[in-house]
Design a protein around this motif. Structure first.
Motif, PDB file in Angstrom:
ATOM      1  N   VAL A 143       0.837  -1.201   0.000  1.00  0.00           N
ATOM      2  CA  VAL A 143       0.000   0.000   0.000  1.00  0.00           C
ATOM      3  C   VAL A 143       0.872   1.251   0.000  1.00  0.00           C
ATOM      4  CG1 VAL A 143      -1.715   1.315   1.316  1.00  0.00           C
ATOM      5  CG2 VAL A 143      -1.968  -1.160   1.067  1.00  0.00           C
ATOM      6  N   VAL A 144       1.954   1.244   0.773  1.00  0.00           N
ATOM      7  CA  VAL A 144       2.844   2.403   0.812  1.00  0.00           C
ATOM      8  C   VAL A 144       3.472   2.631  -0.563  1.00  0.00           C
ATOM      9  CG1 VAL A 144       4.895   3.403   1.883  1.00  0.00           C
ATOM     10  CG2 VAL A 144       3.277   2.109   3.283  1.00  0.00           C
ATOM     11  N   ASN A 145       3.850   1.551  -1.255  1.00  0.00           N
ATOM     12  CA  ASN A 145       4.370   1.694  -2.616  1.00  0.00           C
ATOM     13  C   ASN A 145       3.310   2.294  -3.540  1.00  0.00           C
ATOM     14  OD1 ASN A 145       6.688   0.840  -4.586  1.00  0.00           O
ATOM     15  ND2 ASN A 145       4.802   0.147  -5.560  1.00  0.00           N
ATOM     16  N   PHE A 151       1.481   9.604  -5.871  1.00  0.00           N
ATOM     17  CA  PHE A 151       2.235  10.862  -5.833  1.00  0.00           C
ATOM     18  C   PHE A 151       2.963  11.073  -7.164  1.00  0.00           C
ATOM     19  CE2 PHE A 151       2.424  10.735  -0.977  1.00  0.00           C
ATOM     20  CZ  PHE A 151       1.610  11.855  -0.826  1.00  0.00           C
ATOM     21  N   ALA A 152       3.595  10.018  -7.668  1.00  0.00           N
ATOM     22  CA  ALA A 152       4.326  10.134  -8.929  1.00  0.00           C
ATOM     23  C   ALA A 152       3.387  10.508 -10.073  1.00  0.00           C
ATOM     24  CB  ALA A 152       5.038   8.816  -9.237  1.00  0.00           C
ATOM     25  N   SER A 153       2.196   9.953 -10.065  1.00  0.00           N
ATOM     26  CA  SER A 153       1.254  10.191 -11.152  1.00  0.00           C
ATOM     27  C   SER A 153       0.758  11.622 -11.207  1.00  0.00           C
ATOM     28  CB  SER A 153       0.068   9.225 -11.038  1.00  0.00           C
ATOM     29  OG  SER A 153       0.498   7.891 -11.209  1.00  0.00           O
ATOM     30  N   VAL A 154       0.830  12.333 -10.081  1.00  0.00           N
ATOM     31  CA  VAL A 154       0.428  13.751 -10.075  1.00  0.00           C
ATOM     32  C   VAL A 154       1.657  14.662 -10.058  1.00  0.00           C
ATOM     33  CG1 VAL A 154      -1.796  13.291  -9.001  1.00  0.00           C
ATOM     34  CG2 VAL A 154       0.166  13.827  -7.541  1.00  0.00           C
ATOM     35  N   ALA A 163       7.710   7.859  -0.124  1.00  0.00           N
ATOM     36  CA  ALA A 163       6.861   6.672   0.030  1.00  0.00           C
ATOM     37  C   ALA A 163       7.590   5.411  -0.439  1.00  0.00           C
ATOM     38  CB  ALA A 163       5.558   6.856  -0.745  1.00  0.00           C
ATOM     39  N   TYR A 164       8.293   5.508  -1.563  1.00  0.00           N
ATOM     40  CA  TYR A 164       9.018   4.333  -2.062  1.00  0.00           C
ATOM     41  C   TYR A 164      10.107   3.887  -1.089  1.00  0.00           C
ATOM     42  CZ  TYR A 164       6.868   5.213  -6.665  1.00  0.00           C
ATOM     43  OH  TYR A 164       5.986   5.400  -7.708  1.00  0.00           O
ATOM     44  N   LEU A 165      10.822   4.847  -0.525  1.00  0.00           N
ATOM     45  CA  LEU A 165      11.867   4.489   0.452  1.00  0.00           C
ATOM     46  C   LEU A 165      11.252   3.838   1.688  1.00  0.00           C
ATOM     47  CD1 LEU A 165      14.167   7.640   0.192  1.00  0.00           C
ATOM     48  CD2 LEU A 165      14.743   5.310  -0.534  1.00  0.00           C
ATOM     49  N   GLU A 166      10.113   4.380   2.129  1.00  0.00           N
ATOM     50  CA  GLU A 166       9.433   3.778   3.283  1.00  0.00           C
ATOM     51  C   GLU A 166       8.970   2.365   2.958  1.00  0.00           C
ATOM     52  OE1 GLU A 166       5.556   4.422   6.225  1.00  0.00           O
ATOM     53  OE2 GLU A 166       5.949   5.878   4.626  1.00  0.00           O
ATOM     54  N   SER A 167       8.426   2.175   1.765  1.00  0.00           N
ATOM     55  CA  SER A 167       7.966   0.847   1.357  1.00  0.00           C
ATOM     56  C   SER A 167       9.124  -0.145   1.345  1.00  0.00           C
ATOM     57  CB  SER A 167       7.321   0.921  -0.037  1.00  0.00           C
ATOM     58  OG  SER A 167       6.967  -0.366  -0.491  1.00  0.00           O
ATOM     59  N   ALA A 168      10.255   0.263   0.766  1.00  0.00           N
ATOM     60  CA  ALA A 168      11.419  -0.634   0.715  1.00  0.00           C
ATOM     61  C   ALA A 168      11.871  -1.014   2.117  1.00  0.00           C
ATOM     62  CB  ALA A 168      12.551   0.037  -0.056  1.00  0.00           C
ATOM     63  N   ALA A 195      13.785   0.219  -6.632  1.00  0.00           N
ATOM     64  CA  ALA A 195      13.922   0.689  -8.010  1.00  0.00           C
ATOM     65  C   ALA A 195      13.044   1.914  -8.240  1.00  0.00           C
ATOM     66  CB  ALA A 195      13.568  -0.425  -8.985  1.00  0.00           C
ATOM     67  N   ASN A 196      11.850   1.898  -7.689  1.00  0.00           N
ATOM     68  CA  ASN A 196      10.962   3.062  -7.821  1.00  0.00           C
ATOM     69  C   ASN A 196      11.585   4.291  -7.160  1.00  0.00           C
ATOM     70  OD1 ASN A 196       9.010   1.639  -9.203  1.00  0.00           O
ATOM     71  ND2 ASN A 196       7.796   1.181  -7.384  1.00  0.00           N
ATOM     72  N   ALA A 197      12.198   4.095  -5.995  1.00  0.00           N
ATOM     73  CA  ALA A 197      12.845   5.214  -5.300  1.00  0.00           C
ATOM     74  C   ALA A 197      13.994   5.768  -6.138  1.00  0.00           C
ATOM     75  CB  ALA A 197      13.342   4.757  -3.932  1.00  0.00           C
ATOM     76  N   ALA A 198      14.739   4.888  -6.784  1.00  0.00           N
ATOM     77  CA  ALA A 198      15.846   5.334  -7.635  1.00  0.00           C
ATOM     78  C   ALA A 198      15.334   6.118  -8.839  1.00  0.00           C
ATOM     79  CB  ALA A 198      16.665   4.128  -8.095  1.00  0.00           C
TER      80      ALA A 198
END
Length: 288
Positions: A143-145, A151-154, A163-168, A195-198
């Motif tokens: 869910v966090v990812n 966020f990325a989509s907007v 969010a990606y770093l938290e998810s990882a 990868a998303n965070a990168a």
């Protein structure tokens, strides 16, 4: 969602020939879902909603989940909204527990994503996380990812990266992802979120961090064509052509291959690379 749908439709051993119409429909829904015959499963679940009112919430949740698989997004939004109503499906005050509410919010968020309604999806994902916190449960890293994706989509790449770093990090510490002695599912989730965070770091202009993090992903997941394709794009953009071609060659020899990364629709819409990384990949592919 698929796992939840399967659980919602779990059956006891096959009913005898004298099974009731409801039991027969339940068996049909489960068998169809297991065969990925989503239209048939959807029809059976729709009939169960009408013919088994005592368990209508259970069948409506299954219908909403299968509806997302069928891209019947608006119908699924409406079904989840009904399940989240302050009154139950019979008009009585709802006794919905927090766990069910969290599932319904997450399911509706996924349906909203299918409609590109990012603000509504984000609101539902955040409601899911709030319910988890209120119940003293750890946030679901998936869910966090998904929050990061919204966020990325907007265009909020700062929020997306956080969010990606938290998810990882959550994938690294979460329990419940083991299968016997294996932690593959947890590793896969951590790799994907990393990868998303990168990607977000690259969009924010921090190419050094993006390269460093993609190299870590490639080290942890040697078969990740995604990380190596991203490294090829980054290295080419910084003038390291030979290194870029080496990474691309390695991407193409991975299990999944590099073919999808020649398809810009896949890269932009499905894999959700940010604009700057799409541009870098397009520039690199012109020399191939």
């Amino acid at each position: 969602a698929a796992a939840a749908a399967a659980a919602a439709m779990a059956l006891p051993p096959p009913a005898p020939a004298s099974a009731s119409p409801t039991e027969a429909l339940q068996r049909e829904a489960t068998e169809a879902y297991e065969l990925a015959d989503f239209p048939r499963a959807y029809r059976a679940l729709s009939r169960l909603c009408d013919e088994d009112p005592a368990n209508r919430a259970k069948w409506l949740e299954g219908k909403a989940q299968v509806g997302v698989d069928l891209k019947q997004f608006q119908a699924s939004v409406e079904d989840y909204t009904a399940l989240l109503s302050p009154t139950d499906l019979n008009g009585n005050p709802s006794t919905l527990d927090a766990g069910a509410a969290a599932r319904f919010h997450a399911g509706r968020a996924l349906a909203y994503e299918g409609q590109y309604r990012w603000a509504e999806a984000l609101e539902d994902y955040q409601a899911t996380l709030s319910l988890a916190r209120a119940g003293n449960f750890a946030p679901d890293p998936y869910v966090v990812n998904s929050v990061g994706n919204c966020f990325a989509s907007v265009g909020d790449w700062v929020g997306a990266r956080e969010a990606y770093l938290e998810s990882a990090a959550l994938f690294q510490t979460s329990r419940g992802f083991r299968n016997g002695a294996s932690t593959t599912q947890r590793l896969d989730g951590a790799v994907y979120a990393s990868a998303n965070a990168a990607l977000a770091a690259a969009q924010l202009g921090d190419e050094a961090a993006a390269e460093f993090e993609f190299r870590n992903v490639a080290r942890r997941a040697p078969n990740s064509a995604d990380a190596r394709a991203a490294l090829a794009a980054l290295l080419y953009a910084s003038g390291r052509v030979a290194e870029a071609e080496e990474q691309w060659e390695q991407a193409c020899t991975r299990n999944v291959g590099c073919g999808k990364y020649r398809d810009m629709d896949y890269v932009k819409r499905v894999r959700r690379w940010p604009p700057t990384m799409v541009e870098k990949l397009e520039a690199f592919l012109k020399i191939q």
